[in-house]
Design an enzyme around this catalytic site. Structure first.
Site, short mmCIF file in Angstrom:
data_model
loop_
_atom_site.label_atom_id
_atom_site.label_comp_id
_atom_site.label_asym_id
_atom_site.label_seq_id
_atom_site.Cartn_x
_atom_site.Cartn_y
_atom_site.Cartn_z
N GLY A 222 0.80 -1.22 0.00
CA GLY A 222 0.00 0.00 0.00
C GLY A 222 0.84 1.27 0.00
N GLY B 222 2.55 2.57 -2.72
CA GLY B 222 2.71 3.21 -4.02
C GLY B 222 3.72 2.54 -4.92
CG LEU B 223 7.22 1.29 -3.77
CD1 LEU B 223 8.43 0.71 -3.06
CD2 LEU B 223 7.67 2.36 -4.77
N GLY B 224 3.24 -0.56 -6.04
CA GLY B 224 2.56 -1.56 -6.87
C GLY B 224 2.65 -2.99 -6.37
CG ASP C 219 0.01 0.22 -10.59
OD1 ASP C 219 0.15 1.28 -11.22
OD2 ASP C 219 -0.06 0.16 -9.35
N1 LIG Z 1 3.00 -9.75 0.19
C1 LIG Z 1 1.67 -9.72 0.06
N2 LIG Z 1 0.91 -10.74 0.49
C2 LIG Z 1 -0.43 -10.68 0.34
N3 LIG Z 1 -1.10 -9.65 -0.19
C3 LIG Z 1 -0.41 -8.62 -0.63
C4 LIG Z 1 1.01 -8.60 -0.54
N4 LIG Z 1 1.44 -7.42 -1.05
C5 LIG Z 1 0.34 -6.75 -1.43
N5 LIG Z 1 -0.77 -7.45 -1.20
C6 LIG Z 1 -2.15 -6.97 -1.45
O1 LIG Z 1 -2.08 -5.70 -2.08
C7 LIG Z 1 -2.68 -4.67 -1.25
C8 LIG Z 1 -1.94 -3.36 -1.41
O2 LIG Z 1 -2.26 -2.84 -2.70
P1 LIG Z 1 -2.51 -1.30 -2.97
O3 LIG Z 1 -3.39 -0.72 -1.92
O4 LIG Z 1 -2.92 -1.16 -4.38
O5 LIG Z 1 -1.07 -0.67 -2.75
P2 LIG Z 1 0.25 -0.86 -3.61
O6 LIG Z 1 -0.12 -1.56 -4.85
O7 LIG Z 1 0.73 0.54 -3.83
O8 LIG Z 1 1.21 -1.61 -2.76
C9 LIG Z 1 -2.58 -5.26 0.15
O9 LIG Z 1 -3.58 -4.71 1.00
C10 LIG Z 1 -2.82 -6.73 -0.11
O10 LIG Z 1 -4.18 -6.96 -0.29
C1 LIG Z 2 -3.63 5.85 -8.34
C2 LIG Z 2 -3.30 4.84 -9.46
O1 LIG Z 2 -3.09 5.58 -10.66
C3 LIG Z 2 -2.02 4.08 -9.14
C4 LIG Z 2 -2.04 3.28 -7.87
O2 LIG Z 2 -0.76 2.70 -7.61
P1 LIG Z 2 -0.48 1.92 -6.26
O3 LIG Z 2 -1.49 0.82 -6.15
O4 LIG Z 2 -0.64 2.91 -5.13
O5 LIG Z 2 0.91 1.42 -6.37
C5 LIG Z 2 -4.49 3.92 -9.64
C6 LIG Z 2 -4.46 3.10 -10.91
O6 LIG Z 2 -3.79 3.50 -11.90
O7 LIG Z 2 -5.14 2.06 -10.96
MG LIG Z 3 -1.82 -1.22 -6.06
#
Ligand SMILES: Nc1ncnc2c1ncn2[C@@H]1O[C@H](COP(=O)(O)OP(=O)(O)O)[C@@H](O)[C@H]1O
Ligand SMILES: C[C@@](O)(CCOP(=O)(O)O)CC(=O)O
Ligand SMILES: [Mg+2]
Length: 328
Positions: A114, A116-118, A164
């Protein structure tokens, strides 16, 4: 047993605006999620997430709501994680036509959640790739990216771009505009990442921008202005002009701030990077907390971030040339 990994990413330009059809340029980085999949003899799904909390947790279920987990992890975290894995397995059932197979799934990841690094895209891409291969089907990269996109789209309640998931599946630097996704050439990019130890809720942040855009025409203009910054940024990238790329990253950050997706720690880290002499710095991804990305070929920004209150970790990130990797 089948194992795939997929990289996380930073946004050089264009997050949020990309959801409304503006272009964006994300770049894959050498931080990966690794997913191991083994077919079961029944139709259940057992997920072990090693890195989801300090302790990791295991959840086993047959349907969506009868999860049992073996350590004390907050329920919202579990349902969020299950949403992505569930969605990925649904895509696997759909593309293989084998809708009654169950899997043991183990997720290991060095991408903060969560932030921002996907991490979500990396987990979904690696899970779909490993589970389809476990059933004897190897997807083309475009199909893999499309299936992963559908998963994110469903979990983020219809508000997701292809950026992403395409970037994670393909690797390298990419350009995404609507459903047009292309790899692009990029010069050597000296990424430095600052992480505040926190997270933002992607779905909520995207919904916030959507609401602003509907309420104020100038918020819609701000989203369109991000698109203009991205187009100029692409030209600067092609010319290998990192000074101009940095200036445009700064501009992009200001516009994201105006849209309400920055946070105090992100601002502090962005300014620490700029003061240390970075070409530019901006938040990456959905925002609300998590990571900033700066461009600096010298060690100055990383050092400065290490001494910045609110910054929990600072590190360099290499561009991941390869997207999904088939490990076993
Ligand atoms: N190592 C992991 N194990 C299980 N679920 C994961 C893991 N890493 C990420 N996730 C899932 O992805 C979600 C985070 O995604 P998101 O909110 O889009 O943030 P970001 O993609 O920027 O990390 C977590 O709440 C979880 O549901
Ligand atoms: C905000 C957004 O542009 C990127 C979200 O990236 P991340 O899940 O926070 O790594 C949403 C999207 O493109 O689906
Ligand atoms: Mg994400």
């Amino acid at each position: 047993m089948t194992v795939s990994s997929a990289p996380g990413k930073v946004y050089l330009f264009g997050e949020h605006a990309v959801v409304y059809g503006e272009p964006a340029v994300p770049c894959a980085i050498e931080r990966r999620a690794r997913v191991t999949v083994e077919q079961r003899s029944d139709d259940r799904l057992r997920v072990q997430a090693e890195d989801l909390s300090i302790d990791g947790f295991t959840v086993e279920y047959g349907g969506q709501h009868d999860g049992r987990h073996d350590v004390n992890v907050p329920e919202p975290l579990i349902s969020a994680a299950m949403g992505y894995v569930d969605g990925a397995i649904e895509q696997v059932h759909d593309v293989t036509g084998e809708d009654d197979v169950g899997f043991d799934v183990t997720i290991e990841s060095d991408i903060p959640l969560g932030a921002g690094l996907g991490s979500s895209a990396a987990v979904v891409v690696a899970a779909i790739d490993a589970a389809t291969r476990e059933l004897g089907l190897t997807l083309e990269t475009d199909e893999l990216a499309e299936r992963a996109y559908r998963t994110e789209h469903a979990v983020q309640e219809g508000q997701a771009s292809r950026a992403d998931t395409f970037c994670s599946a393909t690797g390298g630097a990419v350009r995404v505009e609507g459903d047009d996704c292309q790899p692009i050439e990029a010069p050597e990019l000296p990424f430095v990442i600052g992480f505040d130890g926190g997270a933002g809720e992607t779905g909520e942040l995207v919904a916030g921008v959507r609401a602003l855009r509907e309420e104020y025409s100038f918020a819609a203009d701000t989203v369109a202005a991000i698109g203009d910054v991205v187009r100029r940024g692409e030209t600067a990238l092609q010319a290998g002009n990192l000074e101009e790329v940095g200036r445009l990253m700064n501009f992009n950050h200001g516009l994201l701030s105006a849209l309400g997706v920055s946070a105090r720690d992100l601002e502090t880290m962005v300014w620490a990077a700029r003061d240390a002499g970075a070409y530019g710095a901006k938040l990456t991804g959905a925002g609300g907390g998590g990571c900033i990305v700066a461009l600096d070929p010298t060690p100055e920004t990383e050092t400065a971030l290490r001494f910045t209150p609110g910054c929990e970790d600072a590190f360099r990130a290499e561009l991941a040339e390869e997207g999904v990797k088939r490990l076993a």
